[in-house]
Design a protein around this motif. Structure first.
Motif, mmCIF file in Angstrom:
data_model
loop_
_atom_site.group_PDB
_atom_site.id
_atom_site.type_symbol
_atom_site.label_atom_id
_atom_site.label_comp_id
_atom_site.label_asym_id
_atom_site.label_seq_id
_atom_site.Cartn_x
_atom_site.Cartn_y
_atom_site.Cartn_z
ATOM 1 N N VAL A 106 81.789 69.772 173.475
ATOM 2 C CA VAL A 106 80.691 69.974 172.515
ATOM 3 C C VAL A 106 81.258 70.728 171.311
ATOM 4 C CG1 VAL A 106 78.449 71.085 172.156
ATOM 5 C CG2 VAL A 106 78.977 70.021 174.368
ATOM 6 N N PRO A 107 80.963 70.256 170.083
ATOM 7 C CA PRO A 107 81.509 70.936 168.894
ATOM 8 C C PRO A 107 81.099 72.407 168.843
ATOM 9 C CG PRO A 107 80.525 68.835 168.294
ATOM 10 C CD PRO A 107 80.201 69.060 169.738
ATOM 11 N N ARG A 108 81.935 73.211 168.219
ATOM 12 C CA ARG A 108 81.676 74.657 168.128
ATOM 13 C C ARG A 108 80.354 74.955 167.427
ATOM 14 N NH1 ARG A 108 86.043 77.368 169.905
ATOM 15 N NH2 ARG A 108 88.059 76.317 169.765
ATOM 16 N N ASP A 109 79.963 74.097 166.446
ATOM 17 C CA ASP A 109 78.689 74.292 165.745
ATOM 18 C C ASP A 109 77.506 74.343 166.702
ATOM 19 O OD1 ASP A 109 80.146 74.126 163.498
ATOM 20 O OD2 ASP A 109 79.395 72.167 162.832
ATOM 21 N N PHE A 110 77.650 73.697 167.846
ATOM 22 C CA PHE A 110 76.561 73.665 168.828
ATOM 23 C C PHE A 110 76.821 74.673 169.952
ATOM 24 C CE2 PHE A 110 76.731 69.514 166.807
ATOM 25 C CZ PHE A 110 75.402 69.283 166.478
ATOM 26 N N GLY A 111 77.834 75.494 169.792
ATOM 27 C CA GLY A 111 78.124 76.505 170.804
ATOM 28 C C GLY A 111 79.078 76.046 171.891
ATOM 29 N N GLY A 112 79.687 74.880 171.697
ATOM 30 C CA GLY A 112 80.608 74.358 172.713
ATOM 31 C C GLY A 112 82.039 74.788 172.446
ATOM 32 N N GLY A 113 82.957 74.188 173.221
ATOM 33 C CA GLY A 113 84.361 74.577 173.143
ATOM 34 C C GLY A 113 85.134 73.889 172.018
ATOM 35 N N GLY A 114 84.545 72.848 171.416
ATOM 36 C CA GLY A 114 85.208 72.164 170.309
ATOM 37 C C GLY A 114 86.469 71.417 170.705
ATOM 38 N N GLY A 115 86.608 71.087 171.973
ATOM 39 C CA GLY A 115 87.804 70.382 172.451
ATOM 40 C C GLY A 115 87.705 68.888 172.236
ATOM 41 N N GLY A 116 88.835 68.224 172.385
ATOM 42 C CA GLY A 116 88.876 66.772 172.258
ATOM 43 C C GLY A 116 89.022 66.114 173.614
ATOM 44 N N LEU A 117 89.194 64.780 173.572
ATOM 45 C CA LEU A 117 89.317 64.038 174.819
ATOM 46 C C LEU A 117 90.579 64.439 175.586
ATOM 47 C CD1 LEU A 117 88.096 61.868 176.625
ATOM 48 C CD2 LEU A 117 89.377 60.156 175.321
#
Lengths: 395, 83
Positions: free
Chosen positions: A55-66
């Protein structure tokens, strides 16, 4: 999503992955023996905030890729393949939401909840009466007053359905739509009734609890992902599934070779100067492992290259590449575990030895079956009628 | 084009009722069906679809297919002008 570099150094697994894998490993035998959900591994994954990794960092996630998700699935699968596969299946759903949900307000809110509450997502794509073709649905999202819908699906498999906080369900777009005109919609636990059909007492992957359910959901139409499922499937679900499942199998193969190597080293220490009889089999298994790693990393790089180009994602050449990764990786893991077992001999064949490969062998046998290789080879054969390979080394 | 679609059985809808712009995927065209549609078009018009035309959008409507075939007949490799 961050690019994977196929020939560069391997991406480091995200922070916390090693600790979670160790937890998964401590409970792997009990998960397997009791065919139960790996609660300890998933509590640790939530604690390490790895369910929201993509989940992108903007949504509070880790911002990682596949590549990051693949690294976690791979690390988990080395210790507990059921945990690795459940994690992979969860991240497939996350990838669909991240890549196709950000255009809609409901899904943006859901992504925030996903990261904030570390929700676990499952999937209901197969259905009774459609012959296992996930690109066809019998059920439909019916129109109810007030922008709601009701959905009833005889789902032949929902892995870990009872533990999931939300399930992504495929259905026909409307009661009048043909079976191939599908949408996909996440339905939340409180919106869904599940009635389990059958049991899950299998040879391997026993922790995934991949049983059938009668699913009834009542939810809002704003929850339906706006893009047709055909596009979501081609652009995201199909490639991400094949890459993440293959990463899980690579994890099984990696640990099998590691155990065989440990056995051979122990034998060599006992009789220095005399190569153990299984040493050549270990070399063979290691060659297979190297080739399988190349396959998975090559497919990751190829996905990252075209990830933002719908035309290239829906071209037959790309689907052929992802399908052949799946079928070939599924065959290769079985071959590698077999060779590792020959290297380890009876020490690998025993259930009660530190070099045991019995669970690896049982779990690996799921690879050509859990999404049937013959079905994928059939689809690939059809795509090859259209695909023209350009014959170049780098695509 | 409509006759070809109607005869094929790849649609769930009567092809004669479709407009040029209607979404063929909503009318029941599958990815399997679109491969066979491409082969039938190649046979009928004596053309060959290059890889860069083999994307989902090429087959999304009768108008899109007609534009692709016209482009191929207009001198793209394989466009012999037959049909």
């Amino acid at each position: 999503m961050r690019a994977a570099v196929p020939d560069g150094p391997a991406a480091m697994p995200p922070e916390g992955a090693a600790g979670v894998a160790a937890v998964a490993g401590r409970h792997a035998d009990s998960v397997d023996r009791e065919a139960r959900f790996p609660v300890e591994a998933f509590a640790a994954l939530r604690e390490a905030r790895l369910l929201g990794l993509m989940v992108p960092r903007d949504f509070g996630g880790g911002g990682g890729g596949l590549a990051d998700a693949a690294a976690v699935a791979h690390a988990l699968a080395q210790k507990c393949p059921s945990s690795g596969l459940i994690y992979a299946m969860h991240q497939i759903q996350v990838a669909c939401l991240v890549r196709h949900g950000q255009v809609s307000a409901w899904h943006r809110g859901f992504l925030e909840r996903l990261a904030g509450e570390q929700l676990l997502l499952a999937s209901a794509t197969t259905e009774a009466g459609i012959g296992g073709d996930v690109r066809s649905s019998a059920c439909a999202v019916g129109d109810e007053p007030g922008g709601a819908f009701r959905l009833e699906k005889q789902a032949t498999v929902i892995s870990y359905g009872a533990q999931a906080d939300a399930i992504l369900v495929t259905a026909r777009r409307s009661a009048d739509s043909p079976p191939s005109d599908q949408v996909i919609v996440p339905v939340l636990r409180g919106q869904t009734q599940l009635e389990e059909i059958g049991g899950w007492d299998t040879l391997g992957m026993r922790g995934t609890h991949s049983v059938g359910y009668r699913l009834v959901a009542e939810a809002g139409r704003e929850q339906i992902l706006p893009l047709p499922y055909a596009d979501i499937s081609a652009r995201t679900m199909l490639p991400v599934t094949h890459i993440l499942w293959s990463s899980v199998w690579l994890g099984i193969a990696t640990d099998a070779v590691a155990r065989a190597a440990a056995f051979i080293r122990a034998e060599a220490r006992k009789r220095p100067g005399t190569p153990p009889p299984g040493a050549r089999r270990l070399a063979e298994a290691t060659a297979g492992l190297q080739s399988m790693r190349g396959m998975v990393r090559g497919a990751l790089a190829r996905f990252e290259e075209v990830a933002d180009d719908p035309d290239r994602l829906t071209a037959p050449g790309f689907a052929v590449a992802m399908n052949t990764l799946k079928t070939e990786a599924a065959e290769t893991v079985l071959r590698i575990v077999g060779q590792a077992m020959l290297a380890g001999g009876l020490a690998a064949y025993r259930n009660d030895s530190p070099y045991s490969l019995c669970r690896h062998l049982r779990d690996a046998h799921s690879a050509p079956l859990m999404i049937n290789n013959d079905r994928i080879l059939g689809n690939t054969a059809n795509l090859l009628l259209a695909h023209r390979d350009n014959g170049s080394l780098f695509g | 084009m409509r006759v070809l679609l109607a005869d094929s059985g790849w649609l769930a809808t009567d092809a004669s009722t479709l407009s040029d712009e209607d979404d063929l995927y909503a009318a029941g065209l599958t990815s399997h069906g679109s491969v066979n549609l491409m082969l039938a078009l190649e046979e009928r018009y004596g053309v060959e679809f290059p890889e860069n035309l083999l994307r989902r959008r090429t087959f999304e409507s009768i108008a899109a297919i007609r534009a692709a075939v016209a482009g191929l007949l207009d001198g793209a490799p394989g466009g012999t002008g037959a049909g």
